[in-house]
Write an enzyme that holds these catalytic residues in place. Sequence first.
Site, PDB file in Angstrom:
ATOM      1  N   HIS A   1      17.295  -9.795  -3.469  1.00 17.45           N
ATOM      2  CA  HIS A   1      16.544  -8.611  -3.901  1.00 17.45           C
ATOM      3  C   HIS A   1      17.441  -7.733  -4.779  1.00 17.45           C
ATOM      4  CE1 HIS A   1      14.326  -4.860  -3.839  1.00 17.45           C
ATOM      5  NE2 HIS A   1      13.265  -5.574  -3.490  1.00 17.45           N
TER       6      HIS A   1
ATOM      7  N   GLU B   1      10.357 -10.238 -10.011  1.00 11.37           N
ATOM      8  CA  GLU B   1      10.380  -8.813  -9.669  1.00 11.37           C
ATOM      9  C   GLU B   1      11.337  -8.049 -10.588  1.00 11.37           C
ATOM     10  OE1 GLU B   1       9.695  -6.827  -5.665  1.00 11.37           O
ATOM     11  OE2 GLU B   1      11.861  -6.964  -5.751  1.00 11.37           O
TER      12      GLU B   1
HETATM   13  P1  PGA Z   1       7.569  -1.678  -4.393  1.00  9.22           P
HETATM   14  O1  PGA Z   1       8.806  -2.569  -3.918  1.00  9.22           O
HETATM   15  O2  PGA Z   1       6.326  -2.408  -4.020  1.00  9.22           O
HETATM   16  O3  PGA Z   1       7.733  -0.375  -3.639  1.00  9.22           O
HETATM   17  O4  PGA Z   1       7.696  -1.506  -5.856  1.00  9.22           O
HETATM   18  C1  PGA Z   1       8.804  -3.955  -4.092  1.00  9.22           C
HETATM   19  C2  PGA Z   1      10.148  -4.528  -3.735  1.00  9.22           C
HETATM   20  O5  PGA Z   1      11.172  -3.893  -4.031  1.00  9.22           O
HETATM   21  O6  PGA Z   1      10.222  -5.624  -3.156  1.00  9.22           O
END
Ligand code: PGA
Length: 238
Positions: free
Chosen positions: A94, A156
């Site tokens: 992440h 992401e």
């Molecule tokens: P968010 O976070 O949905 O608050 O943007 C997603 C993540 O960081 O996995």
Amino acid sequence: MNKTLVIANWKMNPANMREALVLAQRVEQGVKSIGGVTVVLCPPFPYLAAISNKQSAIKLGAQDCFWEQKGAFTGEVSPAMLKDVGCSYVILGHSERRRYARESLPMIAKKIKAALVTSLTPVVCVGENVEKDLKSIVHKIENWKLGIGNLVLVYEPEWAISTRKNAKAATPEHCKKAVVRMQGLIKNETIPILYGGSVDAANVEAFMVQGGVQGVLVGGASLDAEKFVALVKNAKKA
Ligand code: PGA
């Protein structure tokens, strides 16, 4: 056809065990009659064992793990320990771990290997530079000859995470382009690709339909049971 996957990343929330149990219970109540969607909750480590329930309609995951299974590694948690308390998934790589814990791509690759060996499904976050991330990750996995079948990828982009300054969800079109690039690099249609970054009940359907993903990784919107259940329902519709 593979099931839709909705993964809740609670991050360092909620503040205590009581609130964590209430949130998990409400989510479970809300989603248990929704078929066709695999819902995974990823709470902080201290809440995992209490939330774990083999009969539950929801699956359990952790937000990180170490690459060794036991030994002198102060503060770390092994994939085997996670498996033992009922986890079947683990989020790895992440952007917040890369940023705050200085996790590098070689470290992430070692963690993925340890998770795969333990039969935990690694949920691997891939940032904007999909080529660089996937080269270090997927190509390594191929060399380990472990098989990458049991892997989930998440596109992401860091700028889309809701808690970042000026955050804005990616557009479904932007997401689709990234997904196509990722598919071209991994050359394996069985690996689910999800999207993460400011996903909520209102935009989840667009990500799944126009964005071309098989599910989503949800941070902020997973901390409110009602909003999260609505999101899962809309993901099912897509
Ligand atoms: P968010 O976070 O949905 O608050 O943007 C997603 C993540 O960081 O996995």
